[in-house]
Design an enzyme around this catalytic site. Structure first.
Site: not given
Length: 312
Positions: A155, A249, A279
């Site tokens: 991320s 996502d 995610h």
């Protein structure tokens, strides 16, 4: 409208519901301090412990202005590489403890040394503070480690890993590989997964806008490749890259776009989209079959890149 009841299996839904019980979807409406408290508690609930044989040392990198906390993981195996790991958390959450077990397992399963980097967080430290700390950790590794360096992150951490790769292409000891796990790379928010999965479970476009505003202090940084690696006009000479994204996502298209640009510049990049995953699924690697398989792909990629192999 995307039908997540069809895309997402029962195991993954159970993970989503468990996560939401600790970290409700409206958490971004709380204060930053409250968000951190909620996030840290969630990470503790999902903590899976250390694999046998992994030794851990918490230390710090001294800079002229501040110390960068790090946590070093070593296994009984002879390490072939040093993996710099940058954690996720939207640039406002997380630290050495939030991804502690992930890094320990990555070390135990690859045999490589893993160094987790506790970069500075916004809003106390606006961009480029996190990037500067990531670069500081890279410079530290080049002078204090003999092993080649692999960059890895999930991320927000995937964003930092990519930004460091772009910034260090001319370095004498440039990274030999990077593994980017559902990274946010600054893609076009008017198309692709940003539209199709704008309201995905676990992460929405509203969340992304919030994190970006906090990270930048609301300043327009269009074109800043240290913030958005996809804004770079030159994708040549990047290290071999493996991108692993989640289908459900909004950030998925960033992986696809980054792979395409590296390949167009003559580099080696492999993108794999994990069907039906969301995610943050690293925390589901022990309870969800799809996440378990994906983590094995991540481990295999880090292991191979660390020994100079390319296994797409």
């Amino acid at each position: 409208m995307t039908d997540y009841k069809t895309l997402i299996d029962a195991e993954t839904w159970a993970f989503i519901e468990q996560t939401n019980s600790y970290y409700p979807p409206d958490t971004i409406d709380y204060t930053i301090a409250q968000q951190r408290e909620i996030y840290d508690r969630m990470c503790r609930e999902f903590f899976a412990g250390y694999p046998e044989g992994v030794a851990v040392e918490t230390s710090a990198i001294a800079t002229t202005t501040h110390d960068i906390p790090i946590r070093i993981y070593r296994s009984a195996s002879q390490a072939a590489a040093t993996v710099l790991y940058f954690h996720g958390g939207g640039f406002i959450l997380g630290g050495l403890d939030s991804h502690d077990d992930v890094c320990a397992e990555l070390c135990g399963r690859t045999g490589h040394e893993v160094v987790s980097v506790d970069y500075r967080l916004a809003p106390e430290h606006l961009h480029p503070a996190a990037f500067d700390d990531a670069m500081g950790a890279f410079e530290w590794a080049t002078t204090n480690r003999e092993h080649p360096i692999v960059l890895c992150g999930d991320s927000a951490g995937g964003n930092l890993a990519a930004a460091v790769s772009h910034a260090t292409r001319g370095h004498q000891r440039k990274p030999i590989g990077q593994v980017l796990i559902y990274p946010g790379l600054g893609g076009d928010r008017s198309r692709g997964s940003y539209v199709t999965h704008a309201e995905a479970p676990m992460l929405t476009v509203r969340d992304l806008e919030f994190y970006k505003k906090v990270r930048t202090g609301g300043v327009d940084r269009t074109g800043d490749i240290t913030l958005s690696p996809l804004a770079d006009g030159d994708f040549a000479n990047l290290p071999p890259t493996v991108l692993i994204t989640a289908e459900c996502d909004p950030l998925s298209s960033d992986g696809e776009a980054y792979r395409a640009r590296v390949a167009a510049a003559g580099g080696r990049a492999y993108w794999f989209e994990e069907a039906g995953l969301v995610h943050g699924y690293l925390r589901a690697r022990h309870t969800v079959g799809r996440a378990r398989a994906s983590f094995t792909r991540i481990v295999d990629a880090v292991a191979a890149l660390g020994t100079g192999e390319w296994v797409p």
